[in-house]
Design a protein around this motif. Sequence first.
Motif, PDB file in Angstrom:
ATOM      1  N   LYS A   1       0.856  -1.260   0.170  1.00 16.65           N
ATOM      2  CA  LYS A   1      -0.029   0.098  -0.074  1.00 16.65           C
ATOM      3  C   LYS A   1       0.825   1.387  -0.044  1.00 16.65           C
ATOM      4  CE  LYS A   1      -3.825  -2.280   2.555  1.00 16.65           C
ATOM      5  NZ  LYS A   1      -4.524  -2.247   3.832  1.00 16.65           N
ATOM      6  N   PRO A   2       0.500   2.398  -0.556  1.00 12.43           N
ATOM      7  CA  PRO A   2      -0.700   2.601  -1.402  1.00 12.43           C
ATOM      8  C   PRO A   2      -0.713   1.833  -2.829  1.00 12.43           C
ATOM      9  CG  PRO A   2       0.431   4.506  -1.408  1.00 12.43           C
ATOM     10  CD  PRO A   2       1.366   3.495  -0.589  1.00 12.43           C
ATOM     11  N   LEU A   3      -1.324   2.167  -3.751  1.00 11.21           N
ATOM     12  CA  LEU A   3      -1.246   1.587  -4.907  1.00 11.21           C
ATOM     13  C   LEU A   3      -0.273   1.925  -5.954  1.00 11.21           C
ATOM     14  CD1 LEU A   3      -3.031  -0.035  -7.292  1.00 11.21           C
ATOM     15  CD2 LEU A   3      -3.935   2.336  -8.086  1.00 11.21           C
ATOM     16  N   GLY A   4       0.486   3.216  -5.860  1.00  6.75           N
ATOM     17  CA  GLY A   4       1.524   3.220  -6.435  1.00  6.75           C
ATOM     18  C   GLY A   4       2.762   2.392  -6.053  1.00  6.75           C
ATOM     19  N   VAL A   5       2.710   2.043  -4.715  1.00  7.17           N
ATOM     20  CA  VAL A   5       3.922   1.227  -4.133  1.00  7.17           C
ATOM     21  C   VAL A   5       3.662  -0.369  -4.551  1.00  7.17           C
ATOM     22  CG1 VAL A   5       4.933   0.272  -2.048  1.00  7.17           C
ATOM     23  CG2 VAL A   5       4.304   2.950  -2.365  1.00  7.17           C
ATOM     24  N   LYS A   6       2.358  -0.651  -4.683  1.00 10.22           N
ATOM     25  CA  LYS A   6       2.079  -1.741  -4.965  1.00 10.22           C
ATOM     26  C   LYS A   6       2.435  -2.298  -6.285  1.00 10.22           C
ATOM     27  CE  LYS A   6      -1.891  -4.936  -4.915  1.00 10.22           C
ATOM     28  NZ  LYS A   6      -3.472  -5.006  -4.915  1.00 10.22           N
ATOM     29  N   LEU A   7       2.511  -1.124  -7.147  1.00  9.93           N
ATOM     30  CA  LEU A   7       2.620  -1.472  -8.574  1.00  9.93           C
ATOM     31  C   LEU A   7       4.078  -1.558  -8.960  1.00  9.93           C
ATOM     32  CD1 LEU A   7      -0.202   0.858 -10.397  1.00  9.93           C
ATOM     33  CD2 LEU A   7       0.038  -1.748 -10.354  1.00  9.93           C
ATOM     34  N   VAL A   8       4.971  -0.615  -8.304  1.00  9.47           N
ATOM     35  CA  VAL A   8       6.104  -0.539  -8.101  1.00  9.47           C
ATOM     36  C   VAL A   8       6.874  -2.026  -7.731  1.00  9.47           C
ATOM     37  CG1 VAL A   8       8.574   0.373  -7.492  1.00  9.47           C
ATOM     38  CG2 VAL A   8       6.724   1.872  -8.247  1.00  9.47           C
ATOM     39  N   LEU A   9       6.351  -2.348  -6.726  1.00  6.03           N
ATOM     40  CA  LEU A   9       6.910  -3.691  -6.140  1.00  6.03           C
ATOM     41  C   LEU A   9       6.597  -4.957  -6.908  1.00  6.03           C
ATOM     42  CD1 LEU A   9       6.066  -3.299  -2.502  1.00  6.03           C
ATOM     43  CD2 LEU A   9       8.312  -3.561  -3.325  1.00  6.03           C
ATOM     44  N   LEU A  10       5.300  -4.812  -7.699  1.00  3.27           N
ATOM     45  CA  LEU A  10       4.943  -5.678  -8.651  1.00  3.27           C
ATOM     46  C   LEU A  10       5.936  -6.059  -9.685  1.00  3.27           C
ATOM     47  CD1 LEU A  10       2.868  -8.039  -9.065  1.00  3.27           C
ATOM     48  CD2 LEU A  10       1.548  -6.321 -10.425  1.00  3.27           C
ATOM     49  N   ALA A  11       6.320  -4.805 -10.164  1.00  2.00           N
ATOM     50  CA  ALA A  11       7.072  -4.706 -11.396  1.00  2.00           C
ATOM     51  C   ALA A  11       8.475  -5.058 -10.911  1.00  2.00           C
ATOM     52  CB  ALA A  11       7.122  -3.163 -11.703  1.00  2.00           C
ATOM     53  N   ALA A  12       8.895  -4.896  -9.832  1.00  2.00           N
ATOM     54  CA  ALA A  12      10.205  -5.301  -9.255  1.00  2.00           C
ATOM     55  C   ALA A  12      10.553  -6.679  -8.977  1.00  2.00           C
ATOM     56  CB  ALA A  12      10.539  -4.639  -8.056  1.00  2.00           C
ATOM     57  N   ILE A  13       9.292  -7.481  -8.377  1.00  2.00           N
ATOM     58  CA  ILE A  13       9.124  -8.779  -8.414  1.00  2.00           C
ATOM     59  C   ILE A  13       9.240  -9.433  -9.464  1.00  2.00           C
ATOM     60  CG2 ILE A  13       7.495 -10.592  -7.636  1.00  2.00           C
ATOM     61  CD1 ILE A  13       6.436  -8.852  -5.317  1.00  2.00           C
ATOM     62  N   ILE A  14       8.341  -8.944 -10.670  1.00  2.00           N
ATOM     63  CA  ILE A  14       8.505  -9.540 -11.909  1.00  2.00           C
ATOM     64  C   ILE A  14      10.042  -9.707 -12.614  1.00  2.00           C
ATOM     65  CG2 ILE A  14       7.561  -9.570 -14.370  1.00  2.00           C
ATOM     66  CD1 ILE A  14       4.963  -8.345 -13.234  1.00  2.00           C
ATOM     67  N   ALA A  15      10.624  -8.287 -12.226  1.00  2.00           N
ATOM     68  CA  ALA A  15      11.926  -8.311 -12.977  1.00  2.00           C
ATOM     69  C   ALA A  15      12.804  -9.153 -12.140  1.00  2.00           C
ATOM     70  CB  ALA A  15      12.261  -6.470 -12.863  1.00  2.00           C
TER      71      ALA A  15
END
Length: 718
Positions: A39-53
């Motif tokens: 949380k929030p959504l921006g952090v969630k998206l950044v972390l999701l991108a990092a996890i995928i990378a």
Amino acid sequence: MFITLTKFPRTRLAEWMCHLQQWHAKRMDKNWFGPIRLKPLGVKLVLLAAIIAFAIAAIAANIAVRKWQYDVWEANSASTYIDGVPSFSTADAPYFLKLASEIPPSAIGRRDAPLISTIIAALAKTDAPADLLMAGHTLIIIAAGLTALMIIAAFGAAGYWLEGAVAAIGGGLSNAYLVRSAVGRIDTDMLNLGFMYLMFGAVLMTGKAKSNRMALLWCMVASGITNLFMWWYAKPQLAWFALAALVWLLLVSRRNILVVLAGIFLFLIFSGVQFFDPLDTAYVKEVLPFANFIFPNTFETISEIRQISFTQILQKTAGSLEMGLVCIAGLALWAIRHPVTAIAYGPLAAFGMLNFVIGNRAVFYSAPILWFGAAFLMTSLARFIASALHTEIDPANQPVRQSGAAIFAGALAMLVAWVNSPTSYVPRPSFPKEVLAGFAALKDTADPKISVVATWWDYGYASMFLNGLPTLHSGGNQISPSTHFVARALLSPDQSETIGILQFLSSEGHNGISQNNNLASLNTAFMAQPKTSISKTSNPEGQLPDIYLVLTGQMPLMAESISAIGNWDIEAGVPIIPRGNDGKSTFEFMNLSCRYRGFPQKLTCGALEFDLEEGLMNGDPSLAGWSRAANGTSVERRNYTGNYIGKASLAAQNFGLQTIQTGRRLTSQILHRALYESSLNELYHLGVIEDNRLDLIYDDYPHIRIYKIPNLPDNLEP
């Protein structure tokens, strides 16, 4: 404790457990200590991108190292390729390839063969050895990526995706695992690590389930993965570790005995796990009783089953002692933060300690979780620093700063894992291509109905794969009595005894051994033609099978193992210590660094001075004999046993010396007299045939030699 505890009935134990949970949560539930809050959504998206990378990087790194190894093999194809495709770097590979060749297209998908063989059969264009090998090598690349993905999923189930990617690189490229999954390792180890972690990850999800129904559903998922794992690698011991974790998680999270029992029932039914006796395994036995005799445990001679020190465990899994201690510190910190999950995943870390029970072959299972510990330590430390520096300045941006710190620390941890991995490691093929060519040549010269191959067990699978002939022993039955008697045949100084032992094994087998009450009667049976033959079923003329005795250039290097198994008293169950062998039962070919000035009358090798005329070593009558061979043929032999009179002098003649010429190169070796006079040495290095039943039919010295012992009717004397 990360896994939420459901409410107890109102009892003192329940109240105590609730207080314990609250106490632990109060002290451990910090914003920098534990899984990152999405949380929030921006952090969630950044972390999701990092996890995928991170996941892509981990998968790519594991694949890239294996692909680079294949590139090195291709650049050295003259020694690493057979039939235009890469060879193999494990003696077990031909076993799975042979099984794959026997699976008809209509049967692919059935559980008639191990899953690895089934997949190879599905990938191969035809059942030709070259196509099967190519399919096996393709599977290694696929398995490298899948293993990394499975490890990430296991730690992602615990809420640590970034750290899981570090574990995938550190564990997948660790010395402990890379040597077991590198180029040419067509073996179950290529996916054993991934299956193990995926199985535990699914088990962990049963404890995280929000309801009893979801918990039981995850039990079925875990049992399905376990079932697939057992098809891949039929070792029920590994599944029972997962079941123990399952029971623990259900007890802690569900607090319902009916749910626990239902989960156990579902796991046992759908996983297909069988019960076993943990003590009924050769890994924990010093000797192996059979019928009236006591045989040595041949596992003791296998390097991957030998115990290694704790320091070596850390070096193999983490790259160094210092890095290993960092991994342990981080793992301990994670266990304090998540004690319930840590207990469930405990077996993964404990596999390293099994080294002191079954040897070092299971150490690689601990590599990913150790690297996860290092990653957890680094990300937690980075998040703590970020939290401490910016709490007063801008509390609202804490999630952003902590996620950024975690990503930075995770990337650094991946770099550390890569640097500490032996990425430049490239294995050699298990056997030289000349040796494999020799075994393959038997396919065109031997009748499979009345032929058997006698060689050391390491070559058993390769021989059967390349020529289709039965062998006296192989990797699947190296702990059988045959291994001891083949070793004894190789060490025998009497070639007639060598032939007798091999004929007895090929005709009477283990049943014939069990029919003898003592060693004396067994020795008598060896020196006599067997009166009956199990080959009569397929050979009504009553002939013994043709025996093809295969000796290779690698077998002298195996002399220590061969002698450890062959120099054994099967009545007393103890090693036999040859006279003058420094209290050891083992032999070896010891190469000398020599100067050949004055040769062949004299020879100087370091501090050793040999008088080859008198048989003296540093002035003492220590030599029983000396031989000189050129390209595998004896050209000169000297026997010194008659030079000296008296028991004292004869007792000192415990060594043999030989000078071997290969091309224009001279090599001298000193060896114990028993090994010097053995059939192995005389037939391989010297080419000396003392029994006319031996016929040299294939000679590619110094790589391989094949002798044929032709079949004889039962009533015909040799």
